[in-house]
Design an enzyme around this catalytic site. Structure first.
Site, mmCIF file in Angstrom:
data_model
loop_
_atom_site.group_PDB
_atom_site.id
_atom_site.type_symbol
_atom_site.label_atom_id
_atom_site.label_comp_id
_atom_site.label_asym_id
_atom_site.label_seq_id
_atom_site.Cartn_x
_atom_site.Cartn_y
_atom_site.Cartn_z
ATOM 1 N N GLU A 15 0.815 -1.008 0.062
ATOM 2 C CA GLU A 15 0.011 0.001 0.110
ATOM 3 C C GLU A 15 0.831 1.237 -0.111
ATOM 4 O OE1 GLU A 15 -3.793 -0.481 2.304
ATOM 5 O OE2 GLU A 15 -2.795 -2.226 3.319
ATOM 6 N N SER A 188 -6.515 -1.991 2.025
ATOM 7 C CA SER A 188 -6.936 -1.630 0.741
ATOM 8 C C SER A 188 -7.240 -2.543 -0.191
ATOM 9 C CB SER A 188 -5.711 -0.798 0.093
ATOM 10 O OG SER A 188 -5.325 0.446 0.871
ATOM 11 N N SER A 323 -11.151 9.611 0.169
ATOM 12 C CA SER A 323 -11.307 8.416 1.122
ATOM 13 C C SER A 323 -12.551 8.737 2.014
ATOM 14 C CB SER A 323 -10.023 8.613 2.059
ATOM 15 O OG SER A 323 -8.722 8.372 1.489
#
EC number: 6.3.2.4
Length: 365
Positions: A15, A188, A323
């Site tokens: 990530e 993720s 996000s």
């Protein structure tokens, strides 16, 4: 006086790129009237670099990424050491803001480094970070707290490699199709695959074992995906829920970070009583892992009968412009910049509380 906040990003993780994107948003938004902001980037080999262009340089692969620095895990002289032509100099930092998604960042490892140095840092501590990262341990804690979950199995990489047919039979007999195969220690949606038959299940296992020695296999159902942001230490608040309408069959890596067709419904179209239920369960999940600072709690809702299941807790959620964590707080009344300041204040408060703990045996009063 302004406080120096070291925003740490990158790292040895799948990530890495997401971390850089989150960190850039945070660096841009931290209140400059209160904070001096010091970007710190960790490259894929684990080296630490400092400088205003470090995030951009890491993204472009431009070496040197910045000024080479080292972290001192010494509580008598904590902070960063800078290499320069005149020798090594201590760089003063008041608080560390780790934005390291995935292994070596939100799994308790760097949190342990901060604890050893006895410095304040944003986010969950060692225990909560480790438990929140390991989906198998997380699920065991959720079960202990009577939080409803879908049926699942834990499979070790070694067992998949030595007895794959037995593993496939177990999954088919106990969970059936569709099912999801996930690395236990990854975020993720990296390494997650939905399997609708035996051939796809084999491919899902082969992909997931590249990322972790421990895998979680979950029963798949037709769901809505609901998320709630959590903020606090001992006193915890939950945001309004949001709903994800993924561009793909499920909310995978591409749907999260690359495909603009994914939609976030904020707030989620829910009855008030259902909203309260999600918020209460999110706080219970946060406390189940002994969280502090921030987390995002993800839920699944069966479209057929409305049953709610907890999916996971993310102790260091993304902070990019798209996000869910900051967007949910913005909808609840806390703007991005204000949210960052609140997180720093929570971290400082937790650090002050920790200093009350004796470090040697004391006589009884």
């Amino acid at each position: 006086m302004k406080q120096t906040v070291a925003v740490i990003c990158g790292g040895r993780s799948g990530e890495h790129e997401v971390s850089l994107a989150s960190a850039q948003s945070i660096v841009n938004a931290l209140d400059r009237s209160r904070f001096n902001v010091l970007p710190i980037g960790i490259d894929r080999e684990g080296a630490w670099w400092m400088g205003p262009a470090v995030i951009d340089n890491l993204r472009k692969g431009q070496k040197p990424y910045g000024q080479r620095v080292y972290f001192l895990p010494d509580p008598t002289c904590p902070g960063l050491v800078e290499e320069s032509t005149s020798g090594r100099q201590l760089v003063s930092v008041d608080i560390f803001f780790p934005v390291l998604h995935g292994p070596n960042g939100e799994d308790g490892t760097i949190q342990g480094l901060f604890e050893t140095a006895n410095v304040p840092y944003v986010g969950c501590g060692v225990l909560a970070s480790a438990c929140g990262m390991d989906k198998a341990i997380m699920k065991a804690l959720f079960a202990q707290s009577d939080l409803p979950q879908l049926p699942y199995l834990v499979v070790l990489r070694g067992r998949w490699e030595t007895a794959p047919e037995q593993v496939l039979d177990d999954v088919e007999n106990r969970l059936g199709y569709p099912c999801f195969v996930k690395p236990a220690n990854m975020g993720s949606s990296v390494g997650i695959t939905k399997a609708n038959n035996r051939a796809e299940l084999v491919g899902a296992f082969d992909d997931a074992v590249r990322y972790d020695r421990k895998l979680v296999v979950e029963k798949g159902i037709n769901v809505r995906e609901i998320e709630v942001s959590v903020l606090g230490n001992d006193e915890v608040a939950a945001s309004l829920p949001g709903e994800i309408v993924p561009a793909h069959e499920f909310y995978d890596y591409d749907a999260k970070y690359a495909n603009a067709a994914s939609r976030l419904l904020i707030p989620a179209p829910l009855e008030a009583t259902v909203t309260s239920c999600f918020q209460e369960m999110a706080i219970r999940a946060f406390r189940a892992v002994d969280g502090s600072g921030l987390s995002r709690v993800d839920f699944l809702v069966d479209k057929d009968n409305g049953e709610i299941y907890i999916n996971e807790i993310n102790t260091l959620p993304g902070f990019t412009s798209i996000s869910m964590y900051p967007k949910l707080w913005a909808a609840t009344g806390i703007a991005y910049e204000q949210l960052l300041t609140r997180l720093v204040d929570l971290a400082l408060a937790r650090h002050r509380e920790k200093q009350r703990n004796a470090t040697e045996r004391l006589p009884r009063e």
